[in-house]
Every structure is written in structure tokens, then in C-alpha cells.
Write an enzyme that holds these catalytic residues in place. Structure first.
Site, PDB file in Angstrom:
ATOM      1  N   ILE A 130      -5.043   1.380   4.824  1.00 17.10           N
ATOM      2  CA  ILE A 130      -3.685   1.956   4.920  1.00 17.10           C
ATOM      3  C   ILE A 130      -3.664   3.365   4.337  1.00 17.10           C
ATOM      4  O   ILE A 130      -3.158   4.306   4.957  1.00 17.10           O
ATOM      5  CB  ILE A 130      -2.656   1.039   4.226  1.00 17.10           C
ATOM      6  CG1 ILE A 130      -2.655  -0.346   4.891  1.00 17.10           C
ATOM      7  CG2 ILE A 130      -1.256   1.663   4.270  1.00 17.10           C
ATOM      8  CD1 ILE A 130      -1.878  -1.419   4.149  1.00 17.10           C
ATOM      9  N   ARG A 149       2.448  -3.565  -2.923  1.00 13.72           N
ATOM     10  CA  ARG A 149       2.900  -4.788  -3.576  1.00 13.72           C
ATOM     11  C   ARG A 149       3.768  -4.428  -4.774  1.00 13.72           C
ATOM     12  O   ARG A 149       3.459  -3.483  -5.506  1.00 13.72           O
ATOM     13  CB  ARG A 149       1.704  -5.616  -4.068  1.00 13.72           C
ATOM     14  CG  ARG A 149       0.962  -6.351  -2.948  1.00 13.72           C
ATOM     15  CD  ARG A 149       1.840  -7.443  -2.331  1.00 13.72           C
ATOM     16  NE  ARG A 149       1.194  -8.149  -1.242  1.00 13.72           N
ATOM     17  CZ  ARG A 149       1.333  -7.852   0.056  1.00 13.72           C
ATOM     18  NH1 ARG A 149       2.098  -6.852   0.441  1.00 13.72           N
ATOM     19  NH2 ARG A 149       0.724  -8.567   0.975  1.00 13.72           N
ATOM     20  N   ASP A 178       9.118  -0.608  -0.066  1.00 14.18           N
ATOM     21  CA  ASP A 178       9.189  -1.690   0.929  1.00 14.18           C
ATOM     22  C   ASP A 178       8.963  -3.026   0.227  1.00 14.18           C
ATOM     23  O   ASP A 178       9.048  -4.079   0.858  1.00 14.18           O
ATOM     24  CB  ASP A 178       8.118  -1.461   2.013  1.00 14.18           C
ATOM     25  CG  ASP A 178       8.293  -2.384   3.211  1.00 14.18           C
ATOM     26  OD1 ASP A 178       9.453  -2.609   3.617  1.00 14.18           O
ATOM     27  OD2 ASP A 178       7.281  -2.887   3.732  1.00 14.18           O
ATOM     28  N   GLU A 208      11.608 -10.187  -4.583  1.00 12.74           N
ATOM     29  CA  GLU A 208      11.951 -10.030  -3.177  1.00 12.74           C
ATOM     30  C   GLU A 208      12.187 -11.419  -2.551  1.00 12.74           C
ATOM     31  O   GLU A 208      11.440 -12.343  -2.864  1.00 12.74           O
ATOM     32  CB  GLU A 208      10.698  -9.410  -2.568  1.00 12.74           C
ATOM     33  CG  GLU A 208      10.799  -8.784  -1.272  1.00 12.74           C
ATOM     34  CD  GLU A 208       9.388  -8.318  -0.874  1.00 12.74           C
ATOM     35  OE1 GLU A 208       8.810  -7.462  -1.575  1.00 12.74           O
ATOM     36  OE2 GLU A 208       8.884  -8.847   0.120  1.00 12.74           O
ATOM     37  N   HIS A 254      10.648  -5.244   3.325  1.00 11.12           N
ATOM     38  CA  HIS A 254       9.230  -5.625   3.467  1.00 11.12           C
ATOM     39  C   HIS A 254       8.862  -5.720   4.953  1.00 11.12           C
ATOM     40  O   HIS A 254       8.439  -6.749   5.451  1.00 11.12           O
ATOM     41  CB  HIS A 254       8.907  -6.938   2.732  1.00 11.12           C
ATOM     42  CG  HIS A 254       7.423  -7.108   2.498  1.00 11.12           C
ATOM     43  ND1 HIS A 254       6.895  -7.793   1.446  1.00 11.12           N
ATOM     44  CD2 HIS A 254       6.335  -6.669   3.206  1.00 11.12           C
ATOM     45  CE1 HIS A 254       5.571  -7.769   1.510  1.00 11.12           C
ATOM     46  NE2 HIS A 254       5.215  -7.089   2.585  1.00 11.12           N
ATOM     47  N   GLY A 286       6.858  -3.252   6.399  1.00  4.89           N
ATOM     48  CA  GLY A 286       5.736  -2.326   6.632  1.00  4.89           C
ATOM     49  C   GLY A 286       4.868  -2.753   7.802  1.00  4.89           C
ATOM     50  O   GLY A 286       4.491  -1.944   8.654  1.00  4.89           O
ATOM     51  N   ALA A 287       4.544  -4.036   7.849  1.00  3.22           N
ATOM     52  CA  ALA A 287       3.611  -4.528   8.876  1.00  3.22           C
ATOM     53  C   ALA A 287       4.328  -4.961  10.136  1.00  3.22           C
ATOM     54  O   ALA A 287       3.686  -5.380  11.098  1.00  3.22           O
ATOM     55  CB  ALA A 287       2.841  -5.710   8.305  1.00  3.22           C
TER      56      ALA A 287
HETATM   57  C1  3PG Z   1       0.498  -7.522   4.500  1.00  2.00           C
HETATM   58  O1  3PG Z   1      -0.032  -7.765   3.415  1.00  2.00           O
HETATM   59  O2  3PG Z   1      -0.125  -7.621   5.573  1.00  2.00           O
HETATM   60  C2  3PG Z   1       1.913  -7.039   4.541  1.00  2.00           C
HETATM   61  O3  3PG Z   1       2.503  -7.050   3.289  1.00  2.00           O
HETATM   62  C3  3PG Z   1       2.728  -7.784   5.566  1.00  2.00           C
HETATM   63  O4  3PG Z   1       3.406  -8.870   5.092  1.00  2.00           O
HETATM   64  P1  3PG Z   1       4.174  -9.801   6.155  1.00  2.00           P
HETATM   65  O5  3PG Z   1       3.128 -10.432   7.003  1.00  2.00           O
HETATM   66  O6  3PG Z   1       4.926 -10.783   5.338  1.00  2.00           O
HETATM   67  O7  3PG Z   1       5.062  -8.910   6.950  1.00  2.00           O
END
Ligand code: 3PG
Length: 394
Positions: free
Chosen positions: A150, A227, A250, A255, A278, A280-281
Site C-alpha cells: 500500500i 489499523r 479510515d 470501530e 473503514h 479503504g479496501a
Molecule cells: C484489509 O486489511 O484488507 C483492509 O483493512 C480491509 O478490510 P475489510 O475487508 O474489512 O474491508
């Protein structure tokens, strides 16, 4: 074989598992507390951020593999998985671009105060005077803390924006220790933007504390899309108040685990702090890439027994000796070598047998917890099917 998917996963990837003869139970609503019952008779468990605790792992009857459909696996109790020999695998790098895009998005949002602009507009407030005060990012310095998949993607994007990019690589030496926690006193005071891209471990827990925030510039931008545990949140809140930091997060303390519901945090009260959910992904591209990797890991495992991205494989064992025996590849030769070690009460931690081309000769390498005696080595050498024996301290 039964696969329990306890988080969101696009349907086409569930089909791929079913097409390969797997029985799939898809229940994305399961939370930490429900998993104990739900995972009892599953062979494979797939989760995203749902917590897989000790009770779930130790209470399972058949669980053999947990796949974290994402990068960070701190939601899975590794000591419990290690106790039962349950493989844990993740999907590193597959959502790196999505997280990097969010980090850059937060950075621009904070510089231009885009959320404030929009909120005011929706309230019927026009305030070009206030929102024209952005500094701009071109030529500014960004410190990227953590240069894994990342961090590297953030660096590429920051470079493209004409920023001066400093990377702080705190890469792990094969999961044992972090290489370098120094130089923060040099990089943080010159950074206009600091962006964290770290896993939470015993070494990074609360790494960003009041000392670190003390090094940062007045009015700098601070972003954490990694994190919550790598930041001491009280120290961050104090720094926002004392140093006027602008913050994009994020991830944050406590959380919610659920996908929808209510949320409460001290961060809500701070005008200069933007918090996202949260996500991001959570782009379609990243989710598809992660889901495909999850399928690959599971199919590799059922077809060949090999675990890709196996995160709880011991990186370094406590072995002190290595025994390498070159031998004719015939039935019973290895068993006779192992017999000698068993009689000497020597524990083998790791073992690999590789074959020379043609299949006549093989090399067996064993990592031992204690040294073999001269007498044992002599017995092994005297085996007519053994060609060479090497025994070294490592
Ligand atoms: C990860 O570690 O891949 C991200 O924090 C994504 O988390 P998530 O799968 O809960 O969106």
C-alpha cells in the site's frame, strides 16, 4: 468439504468454489459472537474484518484453513490457530491500490476541506472566502510510514502529484522484529503530510504516540488508513487540539464490527478530523481481486495441499543443527535415517526431500532441535544407500 463465508464476497466467486465441488455456506451477517456455532463443522472459513476469536477456533471440529479476504489479519486469533494447526492465509497486495486511492483522497479532502464545502452547500451556506484558504499539495513533503504494497502505491501517486516523497520502511525481518524505528525525529518535522501504512503488531502498537506527534509540524496532515492500533488515539486528539493537525482516518478505536448501525467516537467532536467507514479496501476492483485470490488459495489447498500466503507458518524456528543426507531414493532409506534420530530422542523441526534429475538420488535436509551424536552420524553413514552426510550448526 464445507466452506463458510462469513463476510461479503461477490457471488461469481462463490459459484467458482461450488463448481469445484465445495459446499459453500454464505452468511455475511455473521459476527464474532455467532462464529463459534456457525464454524463448528466448517473445513474452511473465509472472513474479511469479522473477528475470529479463540473460542471459535478451539471449538471447531474440522476447521483447517482460515482465509482473510484482505490484507490485515489482526482479526484472527493466531495463537489459537497455532495451537490447533489451523492454517491462516491472507490476500496481500490485492486491495493496495484501493487503500492508496483513499489515502490520497483523504489528503486532498483535508487540504481543500471538501467535506466541509459540501456540508455547507447542503445547508445553503456559501463560503468561498473561507474555503479559498487551501495550501495546495504540489511540492509539499509527504512521509509515508510503512512501504509495503500500500505504501508503495501511495508513493507512486504522491510522486505523480509533484510531492516530495519520503518513505520510512519499517519492514519486518521475516516476521520477527522490525528493522528500524529510528529517524522519526528527522522525517516528521519536515513532513507536510504523514500517511501510515502499517500492520498492528506488538512492535507497532501505539507507535504514533505523543512523542511522535510532538515531532510533527504545526498544521500538518495526518492520515491513517491502516489499523487503529498503531495510533494512540488520545495522543492524536491532543495533537489535533494543540498543533492544529488535520486528520483523515479510515480506522479508529472501537470501530463497529457490523456493516451498518450506529457509531460513537470522541473523534466526532473534532472539526479537523475526517473519518471514513473503514472502506479503504472497498472498491469493486479491489473486492474482485481479493475474492479471486481467496478462490485461488482455497482451490490450491484442496487440489495440492499447498497454502499460498500462509501467515502463521513459523518464520524462524529454534533449530540449532542441520543434517543433510544425500541418499539413493529407495523405499525405507528415509525411515532408517529417521529411526536413528528417534532412538537418539532428537526432534526434527523441518524436513525437505529433494530429488536429483532422473530420480535415482535425493537430498534430505532436516533441521534439528539438538545435535546428532558422532555415533548416530556413523550409523547413518554406514547405511549402504546413504551417499553423504553433512551435519552443521546453524
Ligand atoms: C484489509 O486489511 O484488507 C483492509 O483493512 C480491509 O478490510 P475489510 O475487508 O474489512 O474491508
Amino acid at each position: 468439504m464445507k466452506v463458510l463465508i462469513a463476510d461479503k464476497l461477490p457471488e461469481q466467486y462463490i459459484k467458482k468454489l461450488e463448481e469445484n465441488g465445495l459446499e459453500v455456506v454464505f452468511n455475511p451477517k455473521l459476527g464474532e459472537a455467532d462464529l463459534y456455532e456457525a464454524a463448528k463443522d466448517a473445513d474452511i472459513l473465509v472472513v474479511r474484518s469479522t473477528v475470529v476469536n479463540e473460542k471459535t477456533i478451539l471449538g471447531s471440529n474440522k476447521l483447517n484453513l482460515i482465509v482473510r479476504a484482505g490484507a490485515g489479519y489482526n482479526n484472527i486469533n493466531l495463537p489459537a490457530a497455532n495451537k490447533k494447526g489451523v492454517y491462516v492465509a491472507n490476500c496481500p497486495g490485492k486491495n493496495a491500490i484501493a487503500v492508496a486511492e483513499l489515502a490520497i483522497g483523504l489528503m486532498i479532502s483535508l487540504d481543500r476541506r471538501i467535506p466541509h464545502n459540501v456540508m455547507d452547500f447542503k445547508k445553503g451556506i456559501w463560503n468561498k472566502a473561507e474555503y479559498s484558504k487551501a495550501k495546495g499539495l504540489f511540492g509539499k513533503t509527504i512521509a509515508i510510514v510503512g512501504l509495503g504494497n500500500i505504501g508503495k502505491e501511495v508513493a507512486k501517486r504522491a510522486n505523480a502529484m509533484g510531492m516530495s516523497v519520503y518513505g520510512k520502511d519499517i519492514s519486518r525481518i521475516e516476521g520477527v522484529a522490525y528493522k528500524d524505528f529510528s529517524e522519526f525525529d528527522q522525517v516528521l518535522p519536515i513532513a507536510d503530510v504523514v500517511s501510515l501504512h502499517l500492520p498492528v503488531t506488538s512492535q507497532t502498537k501505539n507507535l504514533f504516540n505523543s512523542k511522535m506527534f510532538g515531532y510533527m509540524k504545526e498544521g500538518a496532515i495526518f492520515i491513517n488508513t491502516s489499523r487503529a492500533g498503531v495510533v494512540d488515539e488520545d495522543a492524536l486528539i491532543a495533537a489535533v487540539k494543540e498543533k492544529n493537525l488535520r486528520v483523515g482516518l479510515d480506522v479508529f478505536a472501537d470501530e463497529p464490527e457490523t456493516k451498518t448501525g450506529t457509531v460513537s467516537s470522541k473523534l466526532m467532536e473534532l472539526d479537523n478530523v475526517y473519518v471514513t467507514h473503514h472502506i479503504g479496501a472497498s472498491t469493486e476492483q479491489a473486492q474482485n481481486a481479493v475474492a479471486q485470490e481467496t478462490v485461488n488459495i482455497i482451490l490450491d489447498y484442496i487440489k495440492s495441499g499447498v497454502i499460498a500466503h500462509w501467515v502463521n507458518k513459523a518464520k524462524v524456528t529454534e533449530t540449532v543443527y542441520q543434517l543433510a543426507v544425500k541418499h539413493y531414493d529407495k523405499p525405507g532409506v528415509l525411515a532408517s535415517i529417521l529411526d536413528v534420530l528417534r532412538e537418539g530422542d532428537i526432534n526434527i523441526e523441518e524436513m525437505e526431500n529433494m530429488i536429483f534429475e532422473g530420480g535415482l538420488v535425493a537430498l534430505c535436509t532436516m533441521k534439528l532441535m539438538s545435535p546428532a551424536t558422532d555415533e548416530m552420524l556413523e550409523t547413518i553413514r554406514n547405511n549402504p544407500n546413504v551417499l553423504t552426510v553433512s551435519h552443521v550448526a546453524i
